[in-house]
Motif scaffolding. Structure first.
Motif, short mmCIF file in Angstrom:
data_model
loop_
_atom_site.label_atom_id
_atom_site.label_comp_id
_atom_site.label_asym_id
_atom_site.label_seq_id
_atom_site.Cartn_x
_atom_site.Cartn_y
_atom_site.Cartn_z
N ILE A 119 0.74 -1.03 -0.04
CA ILE A 119 -0.02 0.11 -0.11
C ILE A 119 0.97 1.32 0.04
N TYR A 120 0.46 2.35 -0.53
CA TYR A 120 1.06 3.39 -0.63
C TYR A 120 1.11 4.20 0.60
N ASN A 159 -1.10 7.78 0.73
CA ASN A 159 -2.65 7.90 0.67
C ASN A 159 -3.29 6.95 1.53
N MET A 160 -2.77 5.94 2.26
CA MET A 160 -3.30 5.01 3.25
C MET A 160 -2.93 5.21 4.64
N ARG A 202 -4.78 8.50 7.76
CA ARG A 202 -5.55 7.86 9.03
C ARG A 202 -4.75 8.36 10.26
N ILE A 204 -5.89 -1.33 8.67
CA ILE A 204 -5.22 -1.24 7.60
C ILE A 204 -4.42 -2.67 6.86
N GLN A 215 -5.40 -5.58 4.18
CA GLN A 215 -4.35 -5.59 3.14
C GLN A 215 -3.69 -7.26 3.23
#
Length: 531
Positions: free
Chosen positions: A448-449, A452-453, A457, A471, A475
């Protein structure tokens, strides 16, 4: 703003008045400065980093480059792979109310920066002062910049006008420090943010935020200033340093409330008057450790600075202890705050566990070490964390804690290092930059990036534990799906099917065509015309 004029300013002092010994043709005007500007004009951005740096020194920017090298050291790698550093300064200005931002640089650079800023949600106009070889060499670009600033300096609309020199104007010696500090009651801040002198866009945030803090500090020291919109007057405050998820300052406020403390506007601020409130705090939490120039201004204002942040159980209690001590809070109140926050964090850790999960973390936001620390406290194994930011005093506590828990910390990490670490560790999930995520997905590994992720948060306290572990759980649960996708698309976009880069018909395709022709000959079927 784009018009030129023959009425050029002949070397301005800080006050905006002509100097008695000012040269007759504007700035830069000395032969060596003109030669440097000419070299840049002819080579442009494509002259190479060393050419631009040499030209900048000849054009009188040696002090600027030396300060950049001191505040933002580049070793051990020349420069991490990242977007144009100037985006960081542009982002800080565009996020502030009543602040105008003007760029001076090559048209292609300005286009890319303005596109990226609006892609990230900016709803502000980006000013632009164009130039050509003649205006660059003669120094007329400086006058064009001043004209543009004067047009933008409307006190009904703006508190501040920011002008940013990109690579070519910096290398040509365009002296933004000669602009008046104020026009029509509007503050004027000129900064140099060249890609050949600023390693990352994260540190470019510090360049503008630090320049604004310096200006605001000097205003406050000189006399009364405008009252901040949301000034906290009933309790001492703590300033948080770094861009954060909006809920995090609220969460920190709840954690420090038992100590009788509240949260000041974080830096970078959203409004000029917030700078005064940030400077008026009793202590500063450098949760993002790369804001070197901002820390310098807080030091000058006599505000103690504390590194790290309230992540996990150990991180939260340790940070509260040090913040309370820096703010001069009684030990009993510090213990009360630690106990209250500790109970919430322990409950969150009991509910969310990442035991048995292995991850690698990399990014360029500056919070990578905090994220890795939180993952480890949640039970995960994190053998490697890479950050594009430099090693500073404000990340020391997190680095030492991570190393004690078996994690290698790589400052100024290059993509090649992040990739090598990922391939060696073979993690259940990679949290990283876009190119690292791409490489992981090509291998069929979940990734995951970071920006952005993770940055979108909460990170601190119990809320951070729930958000980040959620997250990771989501994932890593999709690992089989990644493998199926790689299997399904195997061979697509690879080799002779890649589409670009071949000057001839690929050999595999030629072999297939020859085989088809041979089969037709053997069966007596004539070849079609043109085959």
């Amino acid at each position: 703003m784009t018009d030129t004029t023959d009425n050029r300013i002949q070397g301005l002092e800080a006050s905006g008045k002509p100097a008695d010994d000012a040269p007759a043709t504007g700035a830069p005007s000395e032969p060596i400065e003109q030669a440097a500007a000419k070299a840049v004009a002819e080579g442009g951005c494509h002259g190479g980093k060393q050419t631009l740096m040499d030209a900048a020194r000849k054009a009188g920017k040696s002090e600027t480059l030396a300060k950049l090298a001191e505040d933002y050291p580049q070793g051990p790698h020349d420069q991490p792979q990242s977007m144009c550093p100037a985006f960081g300064s542009l982002r800080v200005g565009l996020r502030m109310r009543r602040t105008a931002t003007i760029l001076s640089g090559s048209a292609c650079c300005v286009y890319g920066l303005s596109f990226t800023s609006h892609f990230y949600g900016a709803r502000r106009t980006v000013g632009y002062v164009p130039f050509n070889s003649e205006t660059l060499v003669t120094g007329e670009l400086y006058q064009d910049i001043r004209n543009g600033v004067e047009q933008m300096a409307d006190p009904e609309r703006y508190d501040c006008v920011v002008i940013i020199n990109l690579c070519v104007p910096t290398a040509s010696g365009i002296p933004l420090d000669r602009l008046p500090k104020e026009i029509n009651g509007v503050r004027v801040i000129g900064i140099d943010v060249p890609g050949f002198g600023v390693p990352t866009h994260a540190e470019a945030k510090d360049i503008l935020a630090g320049a604004m803090l310096k200006y605001a500090r000097e205003e406050a020291e000189a006399g009364p200033v405008a009252k901040p919109r949301n000034l906290v007057e009933d309790a001492p405050t703590i300033t948080l340093l770094g861009e954060m998820f909006p809920a995090d300052p609220v969460g920190v406020g709840q954690m420090i409330e038992p100590m009788g403390l509240k949260v000041a506007p974080n830096v970078p601020t959203r409004e000029w008057r917030d700078l005064y409130a940030a400077l008026d705090s009793v202590a500063v939490g450098a949760v993002h450790p790369f804001y070197t120039r901002c820390v310098e201004q807080f030091d000058r204002a006599g505000r103690p600075v504390v590194g790290s942040g309230p992540v996990g159980l150990e991180g939260t209690t340790d940070w509260l202890q040090r913040i309370g001590a820096a703010a001069g809070v009684a030990e009993s109140k510090i213990d009360a705050a630690k106990a209250k926050a500790g109970r919430a964090v322990q409950a969150a850790l009991a509910e969310h566990s990442l035991k048995g999960r292995r991850l690698v973390v990399s990014g360029y936001e500056g919070s990578e070490l905090l994220v890795a620390r939180l993952l480890i406290e949640a039970g995960a194994e994190v053998p490697y964390v890479g950050t594009a930011c430099p090693r500073t005093e404000w990340s020391r506590i997190d680095r030492e804690w991570l190393e004690a828990h078996g994690c290698h910390v790589q400052y100024r990490a290059a993509l090649e290092q992040d990739t090598a670490a990922m391939q060696e560790v073979r993690p259940d999930l990679s949290i990283g930059t876009t190119p690292l995520v791409q490489k992981a997905k090509e291998l069929g590994w979940p990734a995951i990036y970071f920006t952005n992720m993770v940055s979108a948060r909460p990170l601190f306290g119990a809320a951070g534990i729930g958000a980040l572990t959620g997250i990771v759980e989501t994932q890593t649960a999709g690992a089989d799906r990644f493998r199926e996708m790689v299997s399904f698309f195997e061979g697509v976009g690879q080799g002779h099917t890649a589409g670009y880069g071949f000057t001839e018909v690929p050999s595999a395709k030629r072999k297939m065509r020859r085989a088809a022709k041979a089969e037709k000959r053997d069966t007596g079927v004539p070849d079609s015309v043109g085959t």
